[in-house]
Write a protein that holds these residues in place. Sequence first.
Motif, PDB file in Angstrom:
ATOM      1  N   ILE A  19       0.836  -1.199   0.000  1.00 13.24           N
ATOM      2  CA  ILE A  19       0.000   0.000   0.000  1.00 13.24           C
ATOM      3  C   ILE A  19       0.872   1.251   0.000  1.00 13.24           C
ATOM      4  O   ILE A  19       0.590   2.232  -0.702  1.00 13.24           O
ATOM      5  N   GLN A  20       1.956   1.232   0.776  1.00 12.62           N
ATOM      6  CA  GLN A  20       2.873   2.372   0.788  1.00 12.62           C
ATOM      7  C   GLN A  20       3.445   2.636  -0.598  1.00 12.62           C
ATOM      8  O   GLN A  20       3.611   3.786  -1.014  1.00 12.62           O
ATOM      9  N   GLN A  21       3.784   1.559  -1.307  1.00 13.49           N
ATOM     10  CA  GLN A  21       4.404   1.713  -2.623  1.00 13.49           C
ATOM     11  C   GLN A  21       3.395   2.095  -3.704  1.00 13.49           C
ATOM     12  O   GLN A  21       3.642   2.981  -4.518  1.00 13.49           O
ATOM     13  N   PHE A  22       2.268   1.412  -3.709  1.00 12.53           N
ATOM     14  CA  PHE A  22       1.329   1.557  -4.823  1.00 12.53           C
ATOM     15  C   PHE A  22       0.037   2.280  -4.456  1.00 12.53           C
ATOM     16  O   PHE A  22      -0.756   2.605  -5.334  1.00 12.53           O
ATOM     17  N   GLY A  23      -0.182   2.526  -3.162  1.00 13.28           N
ATOM     18  CA  GLY A  23      -1.369   3.227  -2.729  1.00 13.28           C
ATOM     19  C   GLY A  23      -2.629   2.407  -2.952  1.00 13.28           C
ATOM     20  O   GLY A  23      -2.576   1.205  -3.222  1.00 13.28           O
TER      21      GLY A  23
END
Length: 298
Positions: A19-23
Amino acid sequence: MIKVGYLGPEGTYTHQAAIQQFGNSEEYELLPLSSINDCFERLNNDEIKYSVVPFENSTNGQVMFTYDLFREWLINNESQMHVVAEQFVSIHHNLLSKVKDISKIKKIYTHPQAWGQCTNWLKQYASGIQKIDSSSTSKAAEIAKEANEEDGIAAIASSYASTVHDIPILYPHVENNSTNTTRFLILSKENNYINTASSDEDKKLTVLAFILKNNEPGELVKTLNVLSDYGIDMTSITSRPSLIQSWQYIFFIEFYADYFNDGRIKTILEEFDLTCQKSIVLGCFSRNQSYYKDIPNK
């Protein structure tokens, strides 16, 4: 829609890294996978475009299973998998349970790596409680959620897993170290940069794996001195048995250099070939800014 695989189920720390990387953008579909090996295989088979896997922890060190999968794919499959980004996730473990009194807890479930990160709390509050391994911290939370209160089941997992599985936190922050952090790698078959929170001016890391030609005194030092000769800052080195022959190792190193744009790298790799029977660049990516948050003067 771009498919991204991560070590599942939903609610794991790897899910948080994804989630941090790709939202939560509709551009990406985040798919929970059953194992790190599955993350490699699905990527190799072009079923997903990216994989997110745990790589090392600031308390427990390297995730050796991930290293061993890199070794397997590099030596046996010659698959073109590349590291294209990194993410750091703060690891704050919590005791989750429907049980409202710890004296009534009979079993605690969690992922094997989490035990070593919570030894102080476990020794003080749970020394006599049965401890059972689970495939992930999120799976442990799921087990505790499905149990009846009288079963006395608890799990060590994240607050996110508590939300996902709708199970209360009985004790927050049971980890030994409040700065405990896990580093995750984003893998792709495409060898290029992907979107990160870092700017183009930030430091780039290159990851290289190699096997020495000879197991003679000084061979490893001679090889690594090439980096020093060209003013390259090596940040880490890890070794694993090559499984090609006894007492032979594959070395994984990381160093600050831009593989795509630094003219020194081609010469360095040529010099590595003089002492190595095999060397492979696993990827190049921007150093994530969260790396610096707990490092003074950065």
